[in-house]
Design an enzyme around this catalytic site. Structure first.
Site, PDB file in Angstrom:
ATOM      1  N   ALA A  65       0.858  -1.180   0.000  1.00 60.51           N
ATOM      2  CA  ALA A  65       0.000   0.000   0.000  1.00 60.51           C
ATOM      3  C   ALA A  65       0.896   1.233   0.000  1.00 60.51           C
ATOM      4  O   ALA A  65       2.056   1.180   0.424  1.00 60.51           O
ATOM      5  CB  ALA A  65      -0.897  -0.019   1.231  1.00 60.51           C
ATOM      6  N   GLY A 110       0.488  -4.994   0.902  1.00 56.96           N
ATOM      7  CA  GLY A 110      -0.757  -5.061   0.129  1.00 56.96           C
ATOM      8  C   GLY A 110      -0.558  -5.698  -1.241  1.00 56.96           C
ATOM      9  O   GLY A 110      -1.500  -6.266  -1.804  1.00 56.96           O
ATOM     10  N   GLU A 133       4.585  -5.112   6.958  1.00 54.90           N
ATOM     11  CA  GLU A 133       3.802  -4.116   7.706  1.00 54.90           C
ATOM     12  C   GLU A 133       4.251  -3.983   9.157  1.00 54.90           C
ATOM     13  O   GLU A 133       4.230  -2.898   9.732  1.00 54.90           O
ATOM     14  CB  GLU A 133       2.308  -4.493   7.677  1.00 54.90           C
TER      15      GLU A 133
HETATM   16  N1  CO8 Z   1       4.559   3.233  -0.764  1.00 54.49           N
HETATM   17  C1  CO8 Z   1       4.938   4.391  -1.318  1.00 54.49           C
HETATM   18  N2  CO8 Z   1       6.081   4.540  -2.031  1.00 54.49           N
HETATM   19  C2  CO8 Z   1       6.861   3.458  -2.178  1.00 54.49           C
HETATM   20  C3  CO8 Z   1       6.525   2.218  -1.627  1.00 54.49           C
HETATM   21  C4  CO8 Z   1       5.306   2.123  -0.897  1.00 54.49           C
HETATM   22  N3  CO8 Z   1       4.863   0.972  -0.360  1.00 54.49           N
HETATM   23  N4  CO8 Z   1       7.491   1.318  -1.929  1.00 54.49           N
HETATM   24  C5  CO8 Z   1       8.396   1.984  -2.670  1.00 54.49           C
HETATM   25  N5  CO8 Z   1       8.021   3.273  -2.834  1.00 54.49           N
HETATM   26  C6  CO8 Z   1       8.736   4.327  -3.545  1.00 54.49           C
HETATM   27  C7  CO8 Z   1       9.938   4.810  -2.791  1.00 54.49           C
HETATM   28  O1  CO8 Z   1       9.584   5.780  -1.821  1.00 54.49           O
HETATM   29  C8  CO8 Z   1      10.784   5.362  -3.911  1.00 54.49           C
HETATM   30  O2  CO8 Z   1      10.298   6.640  -4.250  1.00 54.49           O
HETATM   31  P1  CO8 Z   1      11.373   7.861  -4.518  1.00 54.49           P
HETATM   32  O3  CO8 Z   1      12.127   7.422  -5.743  1.00 54.49           O
HETATM   33  O4  CO8 Z   1      10.507   9.039  -4.745  1.00 54.49           O
HETATM   34  O5  CO8 Z   1      12.242   7.907  -3.317  1.00 54.49           O
HETATM   35  C9  CO8 Z   1      10.495   4.453  -5.083  1.00 54.49           C
HETATM   36  O6  CO8 Z   1       9.269   3.807  -4.766  1.00 54.49           O
HETATM   37  C10 CO8 Z   1      11.558   3.372  -5.282  1.00 54.49           C
HETATM   38  O7  CO8 Z   1      11.713   2.698  -4.048  1.00 54.49           O
HETATM   39  P2  CO8 Z   1      13.143   2.459  -3.348  1.00 54.49           P
HETATM   40  O8  CO8 Z   1      14.084   3.559  -3.710  1.00 54.49           O
HETATM   41  O9  CO8 Z   1      12.906   2.229  -1.896  1.00 54.49           O
HETATM   42  O10 CO8 Z   1      13.594   1.134  -4.094  1.00 54.49           O
HETATM   43  P3  CO8 Z   1      14.596   0.024  -3.535  1.00 54.49           P
HETATM   44  O11 CO8 Z   1      14.839  -0.883  -4.700  1.00 54.49           O
HETATM   45  O12 CO8 Z   1      15.756   0.625  -2.843  1.00 54.49           O
HETATM   46  O13 CO8 Z   1      13.750  -0.782  -2.417  1.00 54.49           O
HETATM   47  C11 CO8 Z   1      11.793  -1.913  -1.545  1.00 54.49           C
HETATM   48  C12 CO8 Z   1      12.630  -1.529  -2.804  1.00 54.49           C
HETATM   49  C13 CO8 Z   1      12.572  -2.895  -0.679  1.00 54.49           C
HETATM   50  C14 CO8 Z   1      10.545  -2.566  -2.074  1.00 54.49           C
HETATM   51  C15 CO8 Z   1      11.481  -0.624  -0.747  1.00 54.49           C
HETATM   52  O14 CO8 Z   1      10.951   0.350  -1.633  1.00 54.49           O
HETATM   53  C16 CO8 Z   1      10.468  -0.847   0.344  1.00 54.49           C
HETATM   54  O15 CO8 Z   1      10.816  -1.368   1.385  1.00 54.49           O
HETATM   55  N6  CO8 Z   1       9.200  -0.422   0.116  1.00 54.49           N
HETATM   56  C17 CO8 Z   1       8.155  -0.493   1.130  1.00 54.49           C
HETATM   57  C18 CO8 Z   1       7.696  -1.910   1.332  1.00 54.49           C
HETATM   58  C19 CO8 Z   1       6.641  -1.955   2.412  1.00 54.49           C
HETATM   59  O16 CO8 Z   1       6.884  -1.675   3.563  1.00 54.49           O
HETATM   60  N7  CO8 Z   1       5.419  -2.353   2.009  1.00 54.49           N
HETATM   61  C20 CO8 Z   1       4.289  -2.457   2.926  1.00 54.49           C
HETATM   62  C21 CO8 Z   1       3.475  -1.188   2.871  1.00 54.49           C
HETATM   63  S1  CO8 Z   1       2.154  -1.171   4.074  1.00 54.49           S
HETATM   64  C22 CO8 Z   1       0.935  -2.122   3.356  1.00 54.49           C
HETATM   65  O17 CO8 Z   1       1.103  -2.650   2.284  1.00 54.49           O
HETATM   66  C23 CO8 Z   1      -0.358  -2.235   4.122  1.00 54.49           C
HETATM   67  C24 CO8 Z   1      -1.393  -3.081   3.374  1.00 54.49           C
HETATM   68  C25 CO8 Z   1      -2.750  -3.005   4.062  1.00 54.49           C
HETATM   69  C26 CO8 Z   1      -3.576  -1.839   3.525  1.00 54.49           C
HETATM   70  C27 CO8 Z   1      -4.964  -1.873   4.099  1.00 54.49           C
HETATM   71  C28 CO8 Z   1      -5.731  -0.581   3.773  1.00 54.49           C
HETATM   72  C29 CO8 Z   1      -7.044  -0.498   4.558  1.00 54.49           C
END
Ligand code: CO8
Length: 259
Positions: A65, A110, A133
């Site tokens: 998400a 998500g 999460e």
């Molecule tokens: N949300 C928003 N932006 C994101 C997300 C995300 N989940 N994941 C990556 N991005 C963005 C980064 O901020 C970055 O943006 P920018 O270039 O502007 O800085 C761009 O995407 C590229 O990401 P990275 O530079 O971080 O790329 P890496 O290759 O270094 O890392 C990862 C990749 C490991 C995937 C890393 O991006 C990461 O850890 N992302 C977050 C993963 C995460 O924690 N996901 C869980 C999110 S919470 C969730 O999913 C809850 C679900 C339930 C919802 C229920 C609603 C009611």
């Protein structure tokens, strides 16, 4: 069908939904959930569509998400919001046709939970799965605590949910999180091949078989067996049942009409 955050294409009765926010690794915001729900409802109603593939493309499935959208939410916002993810996932999960997730790269949070509403998951060998999460101070709130244990068992699901660790495609296969792992360059061909195989079967039998499995998982065994028998009986009212059995006896391939 034109959307801002997803692409929907239909070719030879197979629809492909592609998540399309590459700049944020296909992070799922409310707009994505809303559009996914709309697309799934439209594809459900379109009888020319026989199977659906959902994918994030060849680099990433979805990194979860959208954290930037969630970061400032209050408990009241979350509790009283329109729960777009829940509604979209319900529509996708109950589509009356097979849904195949074709997963390359990260399927996190998500994104991983989205793969769980598909009927079948095919992973590229570069896929990684996780529910991170817990590392954000929340829990998998788009079905992860419910669908994952039902799919792979509570023990492994709790390990993934409590640790937030990622697993690679081969481990996802060994725990039953995915059906198949293929070389990345073969992912879409494999998904299409499977979709076509499903689409060649009787559409009503497929719909009721999917319903029998999905509904049965919510019931005790006896109620599930009774529901299965009702679905089974109903199929004897279809042309496809007549054709399927006649074709077997006449030693020729069946030509199903979905009637
Ligand atoms: N949300 C928003 N932006 C994101 C997300 C995300 N989940 N994941 C990556 N991005 C963005 C980064 O901020 C970055 O943006 P920018 O270039 O502007 O800085 C761009 O995407 C590229 O990401 P990275 O530079 O971080 O790329 P890496 O290759 O270094 O890392 C990862 C990749 C490991 C995937 C890393 O991006 C990461 O850890 N992302 C977050 C993963 C995460 O924690 N996901 C869980 C999110 S919470 C969730 O999913 C809850 C679900 C339930 C919802 C229920 C609603 C009611």
């Amino acid at each position: 069908m034109t959307f801002q955050t997803i692409i929907v294409e239909i070719e030879e009765g197979i629809a492909t939904i592609t998540l399309n926010r590459p700049e944020v690794l296909n992070a799922l915001n409310d707009q994505v959930f809303k559009e996914l729900g709309e697309a799934a409802a439209a594809l459900s109603a379109d009888n020319s569509v026989r199977a659906v593939i959902i994918t994030g493309g060849n680099k990433v499935f979805a990194a979860g998400a959208d954290i930037s959208q969630m970061a400032s939410s209050t408990a009241v916002d979350v509790a009283t919001g329109d729960n777009a993810s829940y509604r979209a996932f319900q529509i996708l999960e109950t589509m009356p046709k097979p849904v195949i997730a074709a997963i390359a790269g990260y399927a996190l949070g998500g994104g991983c939970e989205l793969t769980l509403v598909a009927d079948v998951r095919i992973a590229a060998d570069n896929a990684q799965f996780g529910l991170p999460e817990i590392k954000l101070g929340i829990l998998p709130g788009a079905g992860g605590t419910q669908r994952l244990p039902r799919l792979i068992g509570a023990g492994k699901a709790k390990e993934l949910i409590f640790s937030g660790d990622f697993i690679k495609a081969d481990e996802a296969l060994s725990v039953g999180l995915v059906n198949k792992v293929v070389p990345a360059e073969e992912l879409f061909a494999e998904a299409r091949m499977m979709a076509k195989r499903f689409a060649s079967r009787g559409a009503i039998a497929l719909q009721l078989a999917k319903s029998a499995v999905n509904e049965g998982l919510r019931m005790d065994l006896e109620a599930g067996l009774q529901y299965e028998h009702k679905c089974f009986s109903l199929l004897f009212a279809t042309e496809d049942q007549k054709e399927g059995m006649r074709a077997f006896l006449e030693k020729r391939p069946a030509k199903f009409q979905g009637k």
